[in-house]
Design a protein around this motif. Structure first.
Motif, short mmCIF file in Angstrom:
data_model
loop_
_atom_site.label_atom_id
_atom_site.label_comp_id
_atom_site.label_asym_id
_atom_site.label_seq_id
_atom_site.Cartn_x
_atom_site.Cartn_y
_atom_site.Cartn_z
N GLU A 25 57.09 56.70 39.72
CA GLU A 25 57.86 55.52 40.11
C GLU A 25 59.36 55.82 40.05
O GLU A 25 60.12 55.36 40.92
N THR A 29 61.89 55.46 43.24
CA THR A 29 63.03 54.54 43.24
C THR A 29 64.36 55.26 43.33
O THR A 29 65.41 54.62 43.37
N VAL A 125 63.81 43.46 53.85
CA VAL A 125 64.16 44.53 52.92
C VAL A 125 65.61 44.96 53.11
O VAL A 125 66.07 45.15 54.24
N GLU A 126 66.32 45.09 52.00
CA GLU A 126 67.75 45.45 52.06
C GLU A 126 68.07 46.76 51.35
O GLU A 126 69.22 47.19 51.33
N ASP A 127 67.06 47.39 50.77
CA ASP A 127 67.26 48.63 50.03
C ASP A 127 66.48 49.76 50.70
O ASP A 127 65.28 49.60 50.98
N HIS A 129 65.20 52.57 49.58
CA HIS A 129 64.03 53.03 48.83
C HIS A 129 62.88 52.04 48.95
O HIS A 129 61.72 52.45 49.05
N GLU A 130 63.19 50.76 48.97
CA GLU A 130 62.15 49.76 49.16
C GLU A 130 61.61 49.82 50.58
O GLU A 130 60.42 49.59 50.81
N MET A 131 62.46 50.15 51.54
CA MET A 131 61.99 50.28 52.93
C MET A 131 61.02 51.45 53.05
O MET A 131 60.01 51.35 53.77
N ARG A 133 59.06 52.47 50.72
CA ARG A 133 57.81 51.98 50.12
C ARG A 133 57.04 51.11 51.11
O ARG A 133 55.82 51.25 51.26
N CYS A 134 57.75 50.25 51.83
CA CYS A 134 57.09 49.39 52.83
C CYS A 134 56.52 50.21 53.98
O CYS A 134 55.45 49.89 54.52
N HIS A 163 55.79 60.26 51.26
CA HIS A 163 56.77 59.41 50.59
C HIS A 163 57.99 60.24 50.21
O HIS A 163 59.14 59.84 50.43
#
Length: 218
Positions: A25, A29, A125-127, A129-131, A133-134, A163
């Motif tokens: 994780e 991140t 999504v605004e980050d 790293h989160e994008m 993940r999506c 990833h």
């Protein structure tokens, strides 16, 4: 032969798996970028565990392709070479091509709705790293909708490396990334909904190539 002699004693590995989960994780991140050193002593102190579970957890991650362990350098977050990228892309492409054919042939409307919902979530999504993940979750859903268990298992075998590849991509450039990725996935959903194999295959290939171009042109 007694039952006791047929199988080896079970080992409790829960702690090492938890350590692996937490380090994975942290990599996803962005806390540990590709090439970052993962020191057993520091990790055991931060997670309040002995070095044994940390060492075993790093071995789990090594098998996933996220970590490389060398006797003279210790553990490092994997840095993908040009050959790594080419191999990963060719294998991912082969798996996704089959998944697209499977989804178009047999995915239910409910499964396509789930894909659309996953793609729509990217709009918020605004980050970066989160994008990423999506993005991975979307492709998880594609393989799940294929209805092909072994194909989904093959994807699961490389998904952590994909990833990592996408993390490498955003580490090089995020220009236009948050804007273009949702649009690309909406187009993928539309092609799958229309059951248009040729268009879907072309769009999936273009989607992969956009990331490859960023990494290989650096």
């Amino acid at each position: 032969m007694s039952e006791q002699s047929k199988v080896a004693p079970a080992r409790r590995r829960g702690l090492a798996e938890e350590v692996a989960d937490r380090i994975r994780e942290a990599i996803f991140t962005g806390a540990y970028a590709p090439g970052a050193q993962l020191r057993e002593v520091e990790l055991s102190g931060v997670m309040d565990v002995s070095r044994g579970p940390v060492r075993e957890g790093l071995r789990f991650l090594e098998r996933e392709g996220l970590v490389r362990v060398a006797w003279h350098r210790g553990a490092l977050v994997t840095t993908l070479s040009a050959d790594d990228v080419a191999e990963l892309d060719s294998l991912r492409g082969a798996l996704e091509d089959l998944a697209v054919h499977q989804v178009i042939a047999q995915a239910s409307d409910e499964e396509l709705d789930a894909l659309a919902k996953t793609a729509a979530a990217m709009e918020r999504v605004e980050d970066p790293h989160e994008m990423v993940r999506c993005d991975i979750l979307f492709h998880d859903a594609v393989f799940a909708a294929s209805g092909h268990r072994r194909l989904a298992e093959a994807w699961d075998g490389i998904r952590c490396q994909v990833h990592l590849f996408l993390l490498t991509r955003i580490g090089l450039s995020t220009e236009g990334y948050l804007k273009c990725i949702p649009r690309e996935h909406q187009e993928l959903v539309s092609a799958l909904r229309s059951r248009d194999a040729d268009t879907a295959l072309t769009l999936f290939a273009e989607h992969r190539r956009h990331a490859i171009d960023v990494v290989t042109s650096a």
